[in-house]
Design an enzyme around this catalytic site. Structure first.
Site, PDB file in Angstrom:
ATOM      1  N   HIS A 476       0.830  -1.218   0.000  1.00 32.79           N
ATOM      2  CA  HIS A 476       0.000   0.000   0.000  1.00 32.79           C
ATOM      3  C   HIS A 476       0.857   1.257   0.000  1.00 32.79           C
ATOM      4  O   HIS A 476       2.057   1.242   0.303  1.00 32.79           O
ATOM      5  CB  HIS A 476      -0.961  -0.004   1.192  1.00 32.79           C
ATOM      6  CG  HIS A 476      -0.304   0.064   2.542  1.00 32.79           C
ATOM      7  ND1 HIS A 476       0.019   1.252   3.164  1.00 32.79           N
ATOM      8  CD2 HIS A 476       0.074  -0.925   3.397  1.00 32.79           C
ATOM      9  CE1 HIS A 476       0.562   1.003   4.345  1.00 32.79           C
ATOM     10  NE2 HIS A 476       0.612  -0.308   4.510  1.00 32.79           N
ATOM     11  N   CYS A 495       2.468  -5.087   7.178  1.00 26.88           N
ATOM     12  CA  CYS A 495       2.193  -4.787   5.775  1.00 26.88           C
ATOM     13  C   CYS A 495       3.373  -4.045   5.138  1.00 26.88           C
ATOM     14  O   CYS A 495       4.288  -3.605   5.820  1.00 26.88           O
ATOM     15  CB  CYS A 495       0.914  -3.975   5.648  1.00 26.88           C
ATOM     16  SG  CYS A 495      -0.578  -4.966   5.838  1.00 26.88           S
TER      17      CYS A 495
END
Length: 585
Positions: A476, A495
């Site tokens: 992301h 992440c």
């Protein structure tokens, strides 16, 4: 059937002596035939007799070899004996059932001849070029084999089986790696299975005119792997030449400094191929040396500032032998993950803080990445990316909710407003936060979720790349751009944040006519959440590589073992041979 394979003592090779009598087949001495010819001298006759005798002996030997060649029934009977009872076996077979099925596939015909056996032995002697140990493939014993053509009966079958055992071991390690990664990481999900007909592939290798080239065609791991092998060869040569001496500790060395340690640095760098001849005084830190230091730092995953501080000095004092081991470890890791070769994929190297897009086995794009902190390590796994989300919202994961968000809320009731978050129930309905008794909320009694609204300050930034997985990990964007300037970027909770996410999005959507750079930007500017499906799934490989190489070895980097995982791989790589059957075999 996992067991250690070792050689048994008293190898049962049979040796046959051929007694060649120089006589005519009818019993008349050959020298007598020529002796009765008046026009030929006895010396010439004797020479011809010896030559003809040798010819008859060679023909007889070949005829005997053909007559004595084991039949398929002989081979089957002996292999049944070797693989069931182990009686008189030349080795303890690692996987007897695999060996037997290999010969069943070829109707119990022998697999090796003299020339092919010698070619294969040379491949085994060079197994260390793959970072593997020749000892695992019986190379200490196989060279003592007599020529296969000189063996008969069980001795011939045993020799063939021993060569096949070495071949199966070597092919197995080339295909899957020596170490079973599941023993080191129980959550490992990369494939470890054979093709539909593995025995046909093994047959193609043995039957090929160039055995080594065919083996590479069947189990080769591509350009990244081959480039790292080139670097291994280079650093093995440094280690064989004696490596380098350590540079003494001391204050930071910078351009312009004159110090005896500068001369030691110059010598040390030259030993690794980063030569910087002194312009005047070898002990003066000149610009040429600064350039060599920067080159060293680049190849060793350090900030390339041209000065020698504690980190650079520590890296300079790593022995050449340790770097060889580091390369071996990472060749092994590549064997684990590149079993399923695919020409187009995304790779994230956790240890290198970097994400890559590869197409046609070449790096087409790369960018810096931020990965999980050591105590919230990004997991190593494989999944398929199927869609992107533009302007995503963010539901706070349970770990972050428990460790970060709820404690912050108890300290500061304005936390939700500052973070642009809503409290939502399990059905996604927004809950009034004033109705919640925050001082007494705990992770166990909190029945809601926290969801951050889309926008420029969203923790996921303006886009996320989804490859559904059990770890809830994805790529992301991020609003915290300054962190990408750090050399070490382990700041996330698992992440992976990408420095230039819209460059990646453009690459992924380039074949979709609905999406251009302009339409993508328009979608972002709308601040409306939008899901974009990829036209075809794209493999994402999350890797942990502490040494990488590209471009045929011209571009390579040693990296820090951020999660302290190298030592366990090296121990397993240096241990004795064991066999853990892959799926389907």
């Amino acid at each position: 059937m996992a067991n250690n394979a070792h050689f048994m003592p008293n190898r049962p090779w049979l040796e046959r002596a051929h007694a060649n009598r120089f006589v005519h087949p009818r019993g008349t001495p050959l020298i007598g035939l020529f002796g009765h010819l008046p026009c030929i001298s006895r010396r010439f006759a004797a020479a011809c007799a010896v030559a003809l005798a040798a010819a008859f002996a060679l023909a007889a030997q070949h005829a005997g070899a053909a007559a004595d060649a084991p039949s398929s029934d002989d081979v089957q009977r002996r292999l049944d004996q070797l693989t069931t009872t182990g009686a008189d076996a030349p080795v303890q077979f690692a996987a007897p059932e695999v060996l037997l099925r290999f010969y069943q596939h070829r109707d119990f015909a022998l697999a090796w001849d003299d020339a092919r056996a010698q070619t294969f032995l040379e491949i085994l002697r060079n197994a260390d070029s793959q970072g593997l140990s020749p000892a695992d493939y019986l190379v200490g014993e196989l060279p003592t084999l007599p020529a296969l053509s000189s063996l008969n009966g069980n001795a011939r079958i045993d020799a063939d089986a021993e060569l096949t055992e070495a071949f199966l071991r070597y092919a197995y390690h080339n295909r899957f790696g020596k170490v079973d990664p599941r023993a080191l990481d129980p959550s490992w999900n990369y494939a470890r299975s054979v093709s539909a007909n593995p025995y046909a592939a093994l047959e193609r290798v043995i039957a090929a005119p160039d055995l080594a080239a065919q083996l590479d065609a069947e189990v080769g791991h591509g350009a990244m792997y081959d480039a790292l092998r080139q670097i291994l060869a280079r650093y093995r040569s440094y280690a064989a030449a004696g490596g380098w001496k350590t540079v003494p500790a001391g204050a930071t060395l910078k351009p312009g400094v004159t110090d005896a340690r500068v001369g030691a640095v110059r010598t040390r760098l030259a030993a690794e191929g980063f030569a910087a001849p002194a312009t005047h005084d070898a002990n003066t830190f000149d610009e040429g040396l600064a350039a060599a230091v920067r080159e060293f730092q680049t190849h060793h995953g350090l900030g390339a500032d041209g000065t020698i501080g504690a980190k650079t000095l520590a890296e300079m004092n790593v022995p050449a032998s340790a770097l060889v081991d580091q390369l071996r470890i990472n060749l092994e890791r590549l064997r684990w993950v590149l079993v399923e070769r695919t020409p187009r994929f995304i790779a994230v190297n956790i240890a290198g803080f970097r994400v890559y897009y590869l197409d046609d086995d070449r790096v087409q794009w790369t960018a810096r990445a931020i990965i999980g902190k050591p105590y919230r390590a990004t997991p190593i796994f494989r999944a398929d990316m199927t869609y992107l989300v533009i302007n995503p919202d963010w539901t706070v994961p349970p770990t972050i909710l428990s460790n970060d968000s709820l404690p912050a809320l108890r300290r500061d009731r304005s936390y939700l407003d500052k973070q642009r978050m809503d409290v939502v129930d399990r059905n996604g309905r927004i809950v009034d936060p004033s109705t919640i008794d925050w001082p007494h909320v705990t992770p166990k009694n909190f029945p809601y979720m926290l969801r951050q609204r889309p926008g420029p300050t969203n923790s996921l930034g303006r886009i996320k790349f989804m490859f559904p997985n059990e770890h809830f990990v994805f790529l992301h964007d991020t609003p915290s751009r300054d962190l990408f300037n750090r050399d070490e970027r382990a700041f996330s909770s698992g992440c992976i944040r990408v420095e230039h996410p819209f460059e990646l999005a453009n690459l992924l959507l380039k074949d979709d006519p609905k999406w251009t750079t302009e339409t993508l930007q328009q979608a972002v500017d709308s601040e409306r959440t939008q899901t974009v499906s990829l036209q075809r799934p794209l493999p994402v490989l999350i890797l942990y590589l502490t040494a990488v190489a590209f471009d045929g070895g011209r571009d390579y980097t040693f990296l820090r073992d951020l999660y302290d995982r190298d030592a366990a791989v090296l121990r397993a790589l240096n241990a004795g041979f064991t066999y853990v059957a892959p799926a389907g075999l």
